[in-house]
Motif scaffolding. Sequence first.
Motif, mmCIF file in Angstrom:
data_model
loop_
_atom_site.group_PDB
_atom_site.id
_atom_site.type_symbol
_atom_site.label_atom_id
_atom_site.label_comp_id
_atom_site.label_asym_id
_atom_site.label_seq_id
_atom_site.Cartn_x
_atom_site.Cartn_y
_atom_site.Cartn_z
ATOM 1 N N TRP A 1 48.584 42.529 53.183
ATOM 2 C CA TRP A 1 47.147 42.753 53.326
ATOM 3 C C TRP A 1 46.836 43.170 54.762
ATOM 4 O O TRP A 1 46.000 42.580 55.445
ATOM 5 C CB TRP A 1 46.346 41.531 52.888
ATOM 6 C CG TRP A 1 46.631 41.136 51.478
ATOM 7 C CD1 TRP A 1 47.498 40.172 51.065
ATOM 8 C CD2 TRP A 1 46.090 41.719 50.286
ATOM 9 N NE1 TRP A 1 47.521 40.102 49.691
ATOM 10 C CE2 TRP A 1 46.659 41.044 49.185
ATOM 11 C CE3 TRP A 1 45.174 42.737 50.046
ATOM 12 C CZ2 TRP A 1 46.346 41.350 47.876
ATOM 13 C CZ3 TRP A 1 44.864 43.039 48.736
ATOM 14 C CH2 TRP A 1 45.447 42.345 47.663
ATOM 15 N N ASP B 1 49.911 36.907 55.901
ATOM 16 C CA ASP B 1 48.964 37.304 54.856
ATOM 17 C C ASP B 1 47.591 37.523 55.485
ATOM 18 O O ASP B 1 46.947 36.569 55.933
ATOM 19 C CB ASP B 1 48.907 36.224 53.782
ATOM 20 C CG ASP B 1 48.059 36.606 52.588
ATOM 21 O OD1 ASP B 1 47.139 37.441 52.732
ATOM 22 O OD2 ASP B 1 48.317 36.057 51.500
ATOM 23 N N LYS C 1 43.030 34.339 59.928
ATOM 24 C CA LYS C 1 41.673 34.719 60.343
ATOM 25 C C LYS C 1 41.533 35.000 61.831
ATOM 26 O O LYS C 1 40.529 35.543 62.266
ATOM 27 C CB LYS C 1 40.676 33.617 59.961
ATOM 28 C CG LYS C 1 40.674 33.288 58.475
ATOM 29 C CD LYS C 1 40.227 34.460 57.638
ATOM 30 C CE LYS C 1 40.145 34.057 56.169
ATOM 31 N NZ LYS C 1 39.860 35.170 55.305
ATOM 32 N N ALA D 1 44.006 44.829 45.745
ATOM 33 C CA ALA D 1 43.345 43.923 44.797
ATOM 34 C C ALA D 1 43.365 44.497 43.401
ATOM 35 O O ALA D 1 43.517 45.649 43.177
ATOM 36 C CB ALA D 1 41.911 43.685 45.237
ATOM 37 N N ASP E 1 43.194 43.651 55.989
ATOM 38 C CA ASP E 1 42.481 42.413 56.290
ATOM 39 C C ASP E 1 42.954 41.829 57.623
ATOM 40 O O ASP E 1 42.157 41.338 58.415
ATOM 41 C CB ASP E 1 42.674 41.385 55.177
ATOM 42 C CG ASP E 1 42.006 41.799 53.881
ATOM 43 O OD1 ASP E 1 40.839 42.201 53.928
ATOM 44 O OD2 ASP E 1 42.661 41.739 52.835
ATOM 45 N N HIS F 1 40.645 40.917 60.923
ATOM 46 C CA HIS F 1 40.605 39.585 61.523
ATOM 47 C C HIS F 1 41.152 39.566 62.943
ATOM 48 O O HIS F 1 40.652 38.807 63.783
ATOM 49 C CB HIS F 1 41.383 38.584 60.662
ATOM 50 C CG HIS F 1 40.802 38.403 59.315
ATOM 51 N ND1 HIS F 1 41.568 38.207 58.200
ATOM 52 C CD2 HIS F 1 39.517 38.402 58.869
ATOM 53 C CE1 HIS F 1 40.798 38.086 57.138
ATOM 54 N NE2 HIS F 1 39.540 38.197 57.521
ATOM 55 N N ARG G 1 44.821 38.007 54.258
ATOM 56 C CA ARG G 1 43.702 37.313 53.601
ATOM 57 C C ARG G 1 43.559 35.886 54.114
ATOM 58 O O ARG G 1 42.493 35.303 54.016
ATOM 59 C CB ARG G 1 43.897 37.278 52.088
ATOM 60 C CG ARG G 1 43.920 38.653 51.443
ATOM 61 C CD ARG G 1 44.317 38.567 49.998
ATOM 62 N NE ARG G 1 45.655 37.951 49.934
ATOM 63 C CZ ARG G 1 46.247 37.541 48.825
ATOM 64 N NH1 ARG G 1 45.636 37.668 47.674
ATOM 65 N NH2 ARG G 1 47.445 37.003 48.855
ATOM 66 N N LYS G 2 44.634 35.330 54.673
ATOM 67 C CA LYS G 2 44.629 33.931 55.117
ATOM 68 C C LYS G 2 44.552 33.783 56.632
ATOM 69 O O LYS G 2 43.997 32.802 57.122
ATOM 70 C CB LYS G 2 45.878 33.219 54.600
ATOM 71 C CG LYS G 2 45.932 33.144 53.091
ATOM 72 C CD LYS G 2 47.191 32.478 52.624
ATOM 73 C CE LYS G 2 47.236 32.443 51.097
ATOM 74 N NZ LYS G 2 48.488 31.909 50.590
#
Length: 93
Positions: free
Chosen positions: A55, A7, A12, A93, A58, A62, A9-10
């Motif tokens: 995602w 994911d 990093k 989103a 993202d 990252h 979003r998680k």
Amino acid sequence: MRICILDGRKIKDRDMLHDTLALSLKLPDWYGRNLDALLDCLTELQEETYVRMLWEEDLAIHLKGYEKALKKVLQRASEENPKVRWAVEQKRA
């Protein structure tokens, strides 16, 4: 079946990526937390395995390009081991 959800979003950084891979895919202790070691592990798996990349935009931010190399490893692993499948799943989103 082993399922790994990456994911964006998680996750990093690379450490979080390799933590997620190692934990969710139950990789062996000798897993070297790099893409060469990941390929070795994935091609040796005997259990059905599915890696879901969510995602992606993202994740790209990252990982700063590392995700491109990751996708190449996942593709190669899926070609060498029919038990390994992966997909980029578009999430908005």
